[in-house]
Design an enzyme around this catalytic site. Structure first.
Site, PDB file in Angstrom:
ATOM      1  NE  ARG A 171      -0.436   0.264   4.986  1.00  0.00           N
ATOM      2  CZ  ARG A 171      -0.117   1.442   5.503  1.00  0.00           C
ATOM      3  NH1 ARG A 171      -0.436   2.564   4.851  1.00  0.00           N
ATOM      4  NH2 ARG A 171       0.526   1.534   6.649  1.00  0.00           N
ATOM      5  NE  ARG A 175      -0.720  11.057   6.885  1.00  0.00           N
ATOM      6  CZ  ARG A 175       0.379  11.389   7.536  1.00  0.00           C
ATOM      7  NH1 ARG A 175       0.857  12.611   7.445  1.00  0.00           N
ATOM      8  NH2 ARG A 175       1.008  10.497   8.284  1.00  0.00           N
ATOM      9  NE  ARG A 248      20.065  -2.398  -2.106  1.00  0.00           N
ATOM     10  CZ  ARG A 248      20.950  -2.002  -3.017  1.00  0.00           C
ATOM     11  NH1 ARG A 248      21.857  -2.836  -3.487  1.00  0.00           N
ATOM     12  NH2 ARG A 248      20.938  -0.747  -3.446  1.00  0.00           N
ATOM     13  NE  ARG A 279      17.543   8.760   4.636  1.00  0.00           N
ATOM     14  CZ  ARG A 279      16.823   8.349   5.674  1.00  0.00           C
ATOM     15  NH1 ARG A 279      15.611   8.831   5.865  1.00  0.00           N
ATOM     16  NH2 ARG A 279      17.293   7.453   6.521  1.00  0.00           N
ATOM     17  CD  GLU A 299      20.478   7.093   4.481  1.00  0.00           C
ATOM     18  OE1 GLU A 299      19.453   6.461   4.169  1.00  0.00           O
ATOM     19  OE2 GLU A 299      20.574   7.757   5.529  1.00  0.00           O
ATOM     20  CE1 TYR A 347      14.840  -0.938   8.780  1.00  0.00           C
ATOM     21  CE2 TYR A 347      12.490  -0.606   9.186  1.00  0.00           C
ATOM     22  CZ  TYR A 347      13.780  -0.101   9.091  1.00  0.00           C
ATOM     23  OH  TYR A 347      14.013   1.241   9.323  1.00  0.00           O
ATOM     24  CG  ASP A 349      10.108   1.394  12.231  1.00  0.00           C
ATOM     25  OD1 ASP A 349      11.071   1.644  11.478  1.00  0.00           O
ATOM     26  OD2 ASP A 349       8.918   1.445  11.855  1.00  0.00           O
TER      27      ASP A 349
END
Length: 369
Positions: A171, A175, A248, A279, A299, A347, A349
């Protein structure tokens, strides 16, 4: 000296576990291969600025218990992540919201924006997306995909979007409000004074040894403790007997600039394929710094090999099958507890790491929530 727990790796998972074990009266030793604690959270002070040496880390969660937990070690500020995207010199707000749609098409209402996106999707007539490109186009249309997704994603993964599986983008956050807050979580911020304060609070009065290659004397290290908390690569622990898991990686180019403000924002993504970095981070904005100089970091996504730091697990079918074999071995261990991004090949957070470590502690000590 003998310990109750040897913690291999001083990242967030290991430090939370060590702190909680010590609270329960257990002796702990943390061993770390780098010359500093904190894993990828480590900040280096440059010109009075806390530089995120291993990429930007922004803490966010909707779990009040976890938010209160980290704030018990260091107060977090009110930083709100509102990145910008730079596409061939044009600036767009992220995540995709009404500001982005106005910048793209000059539409001013949610109805206009929805109609614009729908018209582009309808023209494509993609029923069964065969790859990431088709999946993204079927969700968001042509303009947003071409300007804000395609190049960035191809740089991240190091291959064309048509060669990436569709499931990577299940997805896309869209917004239809004028809201540039990247995260939906209730709580968000950066530790005042940097992440080192969080790590130092967690490991206070716990023995730590740096510059330790655990695998050089693995059996000797393990013999020093009743239990081992292992946060490194699970395939390396088992000597790659089922093959190597893939990742990666990232390369960072840190530059100190003799000016007060370089880009006016902590995070600016570069979404065109031709720009080699994804970025630029300007670190002082994480803590609303007013220093006379600034530090930026470019980066660069990179293929991973044994000389590089593994950052992002490549959770495709082949790697997941290899991981299952290692996980089956890990599940049989009595003395070893595996935890964290590398040991679980997943992964996470930061708030998820904290939650995972706290759960492992409760399970291990057989505590009822």
């Amino acid at each position: 000296m003998q310990y109750d727990y040897l913690i291999v790796g001083s990242g967030l998972f290991g430090c939370v576990f060590a702190h909680e074990a010590k609270k329960r009266g257990k002796s702990c030793l943390i061993v770390e291969k780098r010359d500093h604690i904190g894993g990828n959270l480590y900040c280096e002070n440059v010109e009075g600025i806390n530089v995120h040496k291993y990429g930007a880390h922004i803490f966010h969660t909707s779990d009040k218990e976890i938010w209160d937990y980290v704030n018990s070690f260091v107060e977090f500020n009110r930083y709100t992540n509102s990145p910008l995207a730079n596409y061939k010199g044009e600036l767009y707000n992220l995540p995709f919201n009404m500001n982005t749609f106005y910048q793209l098409w000059k539409v001013k209402t949610p109805k206009e924006a929805k109609e614009k996106i729908k018209s582009q999707i309808d023209q494509l007539n993609i029923e069964n997306p065969a790859n990431l490109e088709e999946q993204a186009l079927s969700l968001i249309g042509t303009d947003i995909y071409e300007k804000l997704i395609k190049g960035y994603t191809e740089k991240q993964w190091g291959r064309p979007a048509t060669n990436l599986p569709a499931f990577i983008i299940k997805r896309l956050p869209v917004r239809f409000t004028f809201d540039n807050n990247y995260f939906n979580d209730k709580y968000q911020g950066i530790p005042i004074g940097g992440y080192n304060k969080l790590i130092e609070g967690l490991v206070k009065d716990i023995d730590v040894e740096l510059d330790v290659d655990f695998f050089e004397k693995k059996e000797q290290w393990e013999a020093r403790a009743q239990h081992v908390i292992f946060t490194g690569k699970i395939d390396q622990y088992y000597d790659y007997q089922f093959g190597r898991l893939e990742y990666r990686s990232l390369d960072f180019e840190h530059t100190t600039i003799d000016q007060e403000n370089y880009q006016g924002n902590a995070v600016v993504n570069y979404t065109e394929r031709e720009v080699p970095y994804t970025r630029i981070i300007e670190h002082k904005h994480f803590e609303f710094g007013t220093q006379s100089k600034t530090v930026i970091t470019k980066e660069y996504p990179a293929d991973w090999d044994s000389t590089k730091e593994p950052y992002y697990p490549i959770n495709n079918d082949a790697n997941n099958e290899i991981y299952k074999k290692y996980k089956a071995l890990a599940d049989k261990e009595d003395k070893i507890i595996f935890g964290g991004r590398l040991a679980e090949y997943k992964y996470y957070d930061m708030h998820q790491i904290v939650g995972s470590a706290l759960k492992k502690v409760k399970d291990h000590f057989k505590e009822i929530s």
